[in-house]
Design an enzyme around this catalytic site. Structure first.
Site, mmCIF file in Angstrom:
data_model
loop_
_atom_site.group_PDB
_atom_site.id
_atom_site.type_symbol
_atom_site.label_atom_id
_atom_site.label_comp_id
_atom_site.label_asym_id
_atom_site.label_seq_id
_atom_site.Cartn_x
_atom_site.Cartn_y
_atom_site.Cartn_z
ATOM 1 N N GLY A 15 -1.631 -2.450 5.071
ATOM 2 C CA GLY A 15 -0.441 -2.187 5.890
ATOM 3 C C GLY A 15 -0.403 -0.738 6.343
ATOM 4 N N ARG A 76 -6.670 -6.395 8.159
ATOM 5 C CA ARG A 76 -7.004 -7.127 6.929
ATOM 6 C C ARG A 76 -8.393 -7.712 7.212
ATOM 7 N NH1 ARG A 76 -2.273 -5.708 4.024
ATOM 8 N NH2 ARG A 76 -0.517 -5.983 5.381
ATOM 9 N N ASP A 107 -3.192 -0.986 -2.808
ATOM 10 C CA ASP A 107 -4.027 -1.448 -3.933
ATOM 11 C C ASP A 107 -5.142 -2.410 -3.509
ATOM 12 O OD1 ASP A 107 -2.252 -3.457 -3.444
ATOM 13 O OD2 ASP A 107 -1.624 -3.738 -5.523
ATOM 14 N N THR A 130 0.964 3.747 1.631
ATOM 15 C CA THR A 130 1.771 2.516 1.704
ATOM 16 C C THR A 130 3.246 2.882 1.610
ATOM 17 O OG1 THR A 130 2.443 0.538 0.470
ATOM 18 C CG2 THR A 130 1.247 2.157 -0.780
ATOM 19 N N ASP A 132 5.428 1.136 0.271
ATOM 20 C CA ASP A 132 6.040 0.480 -0.898
ATOM 21 C C ASP A 132 6.145 1.373 -2.145
ATOM 22 O OD1 ASP A 132 6.074 -1.755 0.703
ATOM 23 O OD2 ASP A 132 4.197 -2.536 -0.090
ATOM 24 N N ASP A 134 4.151 1.613 -4.538
ATOM 25 C CA ASP A 134 3.860 0.804 -5.733
ATOM 26 C C ASP A 134 2.516 1.141 -6.384
ATOM 27 O OD1 ASP A 134 2.380 -0.153 -3.651
ATOM 28 O OD2 ASP A 134 2.834 -2.263 -3.974
ATOM 29 N N ARG A 176 7.305 -5.261 -1.131
ATOM 30 C CA ARG A 176 6.516 -6.294 -1.824
ATOM 31 C C ARG A 176 7.203 -6.660 -3.130
ATOM 32 N NH1 ARG A 176 0.263 -6.669 -1.394
ATOM 33 N NH2 ARG A 176 -0.103 -5.619 0.569
HETATM 34 P P1 ATP Z 1 -0.459 -2.611 1.564
HETATM 35 O O1 ATP Z 1 -0.104 -2.810 0.119
HETATM 36 O O2 ATP Z 1 0.252 -1.461 2.161
HETATM 37 O O3 ATP Z 1 -0.388 -3.844 2.411
HETATM 38 P P2 ATP Z 1 -3.253 -2.919 0.836
HETATM 39 O O4 ATP Z 1 -4.379 -1.950 0.862
HETATM 40 O O5 ATP Z 1 -2.842 -3.437 -0.515
HETATM 41 O O6 ATP Z 1 -2.043 -2.222 1.586
HETATM 42 P P3 ATP Z 1 -4.459 -5.474 1.492
HETATM 43 O O7 ATP Z 1 -4.345 -6.295 2.714
HETATM 44 O O8 ATP Z 1 -4.125 -6.095 0.198
HETATM 45 O O9 ATP Z 1 -3.597 -4.169 1.767
HETATM 46 O O10 ATP Z 1 -5.980 -4.982 1.387
HETATM 47 C C1 ATP Z 1 -6.623 -4.342 2.482
HETATM 48 C C2 ATP Z 1 -8.047 -4.828 2.608
HETATM 49 O O11 ATP Z 1 -8.794 -4.471 1.426
HETATM 50 C C3 ATP Z 1 -8.235 -6.337 2.720
HETATM 51 O O12 ATP Z 1 -8.031 -6.816 4.026
HETATM 52 C C4 ATP Z 1 -9.686 -6.503 2.282
HETATM 53 O O13 ATP Z 1 -10.571 -6.185 3.337
HETATM 54 C C5 ATP Z 1 -9.814 -5.429 1.191
HETATM 55 N N1 ATP Z 1 -9.646 -6.058 -0.132
HETATM 56 C C6 ATP Z 1 -8.490 -6.377 -0.757
HETATM 57 N N2 ATP Z 1 -8.720 -6.988 -1.936
HETATM 58 C C7 ATP Z 1 -10.068 -7.062 -2.064
HETATM 59 C C8 ATP Z 1 -10.952 -7.597 -3.046
HETATM 60 N N3 ATP Z 1 -10.493 -8.191 -4.157
HETATM 61 N N4 ATP Z 1 -12.284 -7.496 -2.830
HETATM 62 C C9 ATP Z 1 -12.765 -6.899 -1.720
HETATM 63 N N5 ATP Z 1 -11.997 -6.394 -0.745
HETATM 64 C C10 ATP Z 1 -10.667 -6.472 -0.904
#
Ligand code: ATP
Length: 327
Positions: A15, A76, A107, A130, A132, A134, A176
């Site tokens: 995000g 994503r 995360d 982020t 959030d 978190d 979240r």
């Molecule tokens: P926010 O919490 O602000 O949405 P975020 O980094 O947690 O941010 P996610 O969409 O969960 O957002 O993760 C971003 C990208 O990281 C995913 O689209 C994917 O490409 C990669 N990713 C997330 N989890 C994994 C995983 N378990 N293994 C490999 N790549 C991952």
């Protein structure tokens, strides 16, 4: 150069959050200042896989510190979750002669980074981006303060109409499964209560509020609700309220994506700028697989595994402060 890093790659993922551009600017300029080349990777891990990569000079990050969103775009990327996707990503790193990565995200972004660095031995430093808040290991994430300010601005406006009509408003905010935005925006906007997932797992907060007579001396009430499934969201709570207490004139407002946008606050620009410089310092010091955080105004290095897995508790005592101040 003792650290052996000649070129870094930089991406934003997950995000988007206000202040990401300030971080991009800082990473770029700190690297170039230290004679390290910078390659900007577009659309998060997706751009790493498709090779959407461009070398940045200092001018590429001019005039962006005040802009919301991310000039690198975010995405994503399901393919990065697969070994085949990560192999393609690694091949592009080698082709582009990128020695280390700075990833800005939440995360999920760090989970992917950690896996990638274990498989391919690539030094990675994460910056917490982020709204959030978190992530364990930093008092504040980049974007959180701006989102908080956006929320209170909106709540102030809703208050005007709420009090004119003597209504009870449930206002839903993001976060979240974390209640930081709800709790602190409730405090800062003078809301009557906050309903957050962390506490909802222990007590029925709506019932508690009604029992405490939260609207006794007020002609309007505002309850800030975390979007989480645990709380039922603003719509879930409003439905329940109408069923159980039809005497209240209940309204719902879901703030939605406005919370992600806007020019970053001074605070977010400052932490993003400090963290970007700290990321390059850390890589030059040979550190890897860490997140940069700021705790008690000092830069800290947090292992990625800890930042992802450890819980960052909200200060539930602040709910008591909200309650005291709502009489
Ligand atoms: P926010 O919490 O602000 O949405 P975020 O980094 O947690 O941010 P996610 O969409 O969960 O957002 O993760 C971003 C990208 O990281 C995913 O689209 C994917 O490409 C990669 N990713 C997330 N989890 C994994 C995983 N378990 N293994 C490999 N790549 C991952």
């Amino acid at each position: 150069m003792g650290h052996g890093i000649k070129c870094i790659g930089m991406l934003t993922s997950g995000g988007d959050a206000p202040g990401m551009n300030a971080a991009i600017r800082s990473v770029t300029r700190a690297a170039i200042f230290n004679n390290i080349r910078v390659k900007a990777i577009y659309r998060g891990y997706k751009g790493l896989i498709t090779g959407e990569i461009k070398e940045f000079q200092t001018q590429n990050v001019s005039n962006i510190i005040q802009q919301g969103g991310t000039i690198l775009k975010s995405a994503r990327c399901a393919e990065f979750r697969t070994p085949e996707g990560r192999q393609l990503a690694y091949e592009n790193l080698v082709k582009e002669e990128i020695d280390a990565l700075v990833v800005i995200g939440g995360d999920g972004t760090f989970t992917g980074a950690r896996l990638f660095s274990q498989e391919y031995d690539v030094p990675i430093v994460g910056l917490p981006g982020t709204i959030d808040n978190d992530l364990f290991g930093t008092d504040s994430t980049i974007g959180y303060d701006t989102a908080l300010n956006t929320i209170i601005d909106a709540v102030d406006k809703i208050r005007d109409t709420a009090s004119s009509h003597e209504r009870l408003f449930f206002i839903e905010v993001m976060g979240r499964d974390a209640g930081f935005l709800a709790l602190n925006s409730a405090l800062a906007s003078g809301a009557e209560a906050a309903i957050i997932p962390e506490r909802e797992t222990k007590v029925d907060q709506l019932e508690e509020l009604i029992k405490n007579g939260f609207r006794k001396s007020k002609n309007s009430s505002i309850v800030i609700v975390s979007e989480s499934e645990v709380t039922g969201g603003a719509n879930g709570l409003a439905e329940r309220m109408r069923r159980e207490h039809p005497e209240y004139d209940v309204r719902v407002s879901i703030l939605g994506h406005i919370q992600r946008g806007g020019s970053p606050t001074a605070y977010d620009r400052i932490i993003a700028s400090r963290m970007g410089v700290a990321a390059i310092d850390a890589l030059m010091d040979g550190l890897r697989n860490i997140m940069i955080g700021i705790v008690n105004n000092e830069i800290v290095h947090v292992p990625l595994a800890k930042a992802i897995k450890d819980d960052k508790p909200v200060n539930e005592q602040l709910l008591g402060v909200v309650q005291i101040l709502s009489i």
